[in-house]
Each structure stands twice: as C-alpha cells, then as structure tokens.
Design a protein around this motif. Structure first.
Motif, short mmCIF file in Angstrom:
data_model
loop_
_atom_site.label_atom_id
_atom_site.label_comp_id
_atom_site.label_asym_id
_atom_site.label_seq_id
_atom_site.Cartn_x
_atom_site.Cartn_y
_atom_site.Cartn_z
N SER A 1 -9.31 99.17 108.72
CA SER A 1 -9.59 99.10 107.18
C SER A 1 -11.12 98.44 107.02
CB SER A 1 -8.71 98.25 106.65
OG SER A 1 -7.33 99.16 106.21
N ASN B 1 -14.78 104.36 103.96
CA ASN B 1 -13.37 103.75 103.65
C ASN B 1 -12.36 104.80 104.16
OD1 ASN B 1 -13.95 101.64 102.46
ND2 ASN B 1 -14.68 102.89 100.50
N ASP B 2 -12.62 105.48 105.38
CA ASP B 2 -11.60 106.17 106.13
C ASP B 2 -10.29 105.19 106.38
OD1 ASP B 2 -13.29 108.09 106.12
OD2 ASP B 2 -13.74 108.35 108.18
N THR B 3 -9.28 106.28 106.25
CA THR B 3 -7.85 105.44 106.50
C THR B 3 -7.41 105.66 107.89
OG1 THR B 3 -6.88 107.52 105.47
CG2 THR B 3 -7.16 105.32 104.01
N PRO C 1 -6.88 111.97 101.38
CA PRO C 1 -5.96 111.72 102.55
C PRO C 1 -5.41 112.83 102.92
CG PRO C 1 -5.33 110.99 100.33
CD PRO C 1 -6.59 111.46 99.96
N ASN D 1 -10.14 110.49 105.54
CA ASN D 1 -10.74 109.79 104.39
C ASN D 1 -9.87 109.46 103.23
OD1 ASN D 1 -12.75 109.73 101.79
ND2 ASN D 1 -13.79 109.00 103.53
N SER D 2 -10.26 108.24 102.52
CA SER D 2 -9.15 107.68 101.73
C SER D 2 -9.41 108.47 100.41
CB SER D 2 -9.57 106.17 101.14
OG SER D 2 -11.00 106.25 100.89
#
Length: 168
Positions: A95, A117-119, A141, A137-138
């Motif tokens: 995160s 903010n990639d998940t 998703p 990517n958030s």
C-alpha cells in the motif's frame, strides 16, 4: 540456493551430500522473494525495507543494491523480482504497490506509479523468457494493465500480448 526469514541468511543445499551452508547475510531482515536472473545469479527481494541482494554462485559474491525506494515507507517489501543482464525489476509493495527498476551498471533507481495508489503489482517472467509487470489501480480495480519490461523501461501491452508466464 535459498534465503531464510529472520536472520536473513543466504544458504545453499547440496542434495548429494545433504550439507547446508550459510553463504552470507542479506542486507535486510528476511527473504521475501528469490529467483534466478537471466545472468544466472540469484536475486533476493527482502522484507522489510524493500532491499534487493544478488548472489553469484560462480564467484561466491553477495552484493546489496540497497533499498529500491530510499524514501519508501518504513515497512516495505521487495515483493516480486525479475532480472535481465542489466536491470533488476522490483514489484514494491504494501500500500501502495509500484514498480522499481535498478540499473546494475549505473546504480540508478527509477520508480513508476508510486503516486497512483495501485492495489497490486507483480513482476512476471515469460515462460519463453522476458520480463513483464501487471498492475491494478485503486481507481479502476476491475481493469489491469500489463507491461513488457525491456531495456529498463515498462512498455504498455494488451492482455492478449502478455505471453504465458511462470507461476511461482
């Protein structure tokens, strides 16, 4: 060849003799990921500062490339790795997730998508060779992006262009 959790030993095991040898210590706390690079060296991604080490069985030399993101969080993984003859590709995480590329000739480190903010993000090895990266990517998703890692650069490709990859 393998790396341990704490205390982060690099070891070898000879199946003929049953002997385990400690070859050195990683520059970080513990092994998170290990693989054989295109140059036949063994690369270790670590916990908990996102460092990368390289062990060359031909020379017995263990070297550290340090943190892939010197300004990274205080708890970061070098979660997945790939290494061609010049570059080390590092899926950094926890995160956010993002890609770090280390140039073994110059020592330069380049980061991609740190602020996105990639998940998720993983370095992948093609069954027939080559290195790839996939990211989630958030903001989207449901949509994954794929990249071919070539000459130290991520080049976006379509999912259909992603070849079969090795599952670790």
């Amino acid at each position: 060849y393998f790396g341990s959790g704490e205390p982060g030993d690099v070891m070898s095991y000879d199946p003929k003799t049953g002997i385990v040898q400690i070859l050195g210590k990683l520059s970080d706390k513990a092994t998170q990921y290990a693989l054989i690079g295109d140059d036949s060296a063994i690369y270790f991604g670590s916990c908990c500062l996102g460092k990368v080490d390289r062990y060359d069985p031909a020379t017995g030399v263990l070297e550290s490339f340090g943190r892939m993101d010197d300004a990274g969080s205080t708890y970061q993984y070098a979660y997945t790795l790939g290494a061609d003859n010049r570059y080390v590709y590092v899926g950094l995480g926890q995160s956010p997730w993002y890609l770090g590329i280390y140039d073994k000739q110059t020592g330069q480190k380049t980061l991609y998508w740190k602020e996105d903010n990639d998940t998720g993000g993983n370095v992948l090895q093609g069954v027939s060779g080559g290195w790839y990266y996939d990211r989630t990517n958030s903001a989207q998703p449901w949509y994954r992006k794929y990249y071919k890692l070539e000459n130290g650069t991520p080049i976006e490709i379509s999912k259909s262009e992603l070849p079969p990859t090795i599952s670790y």
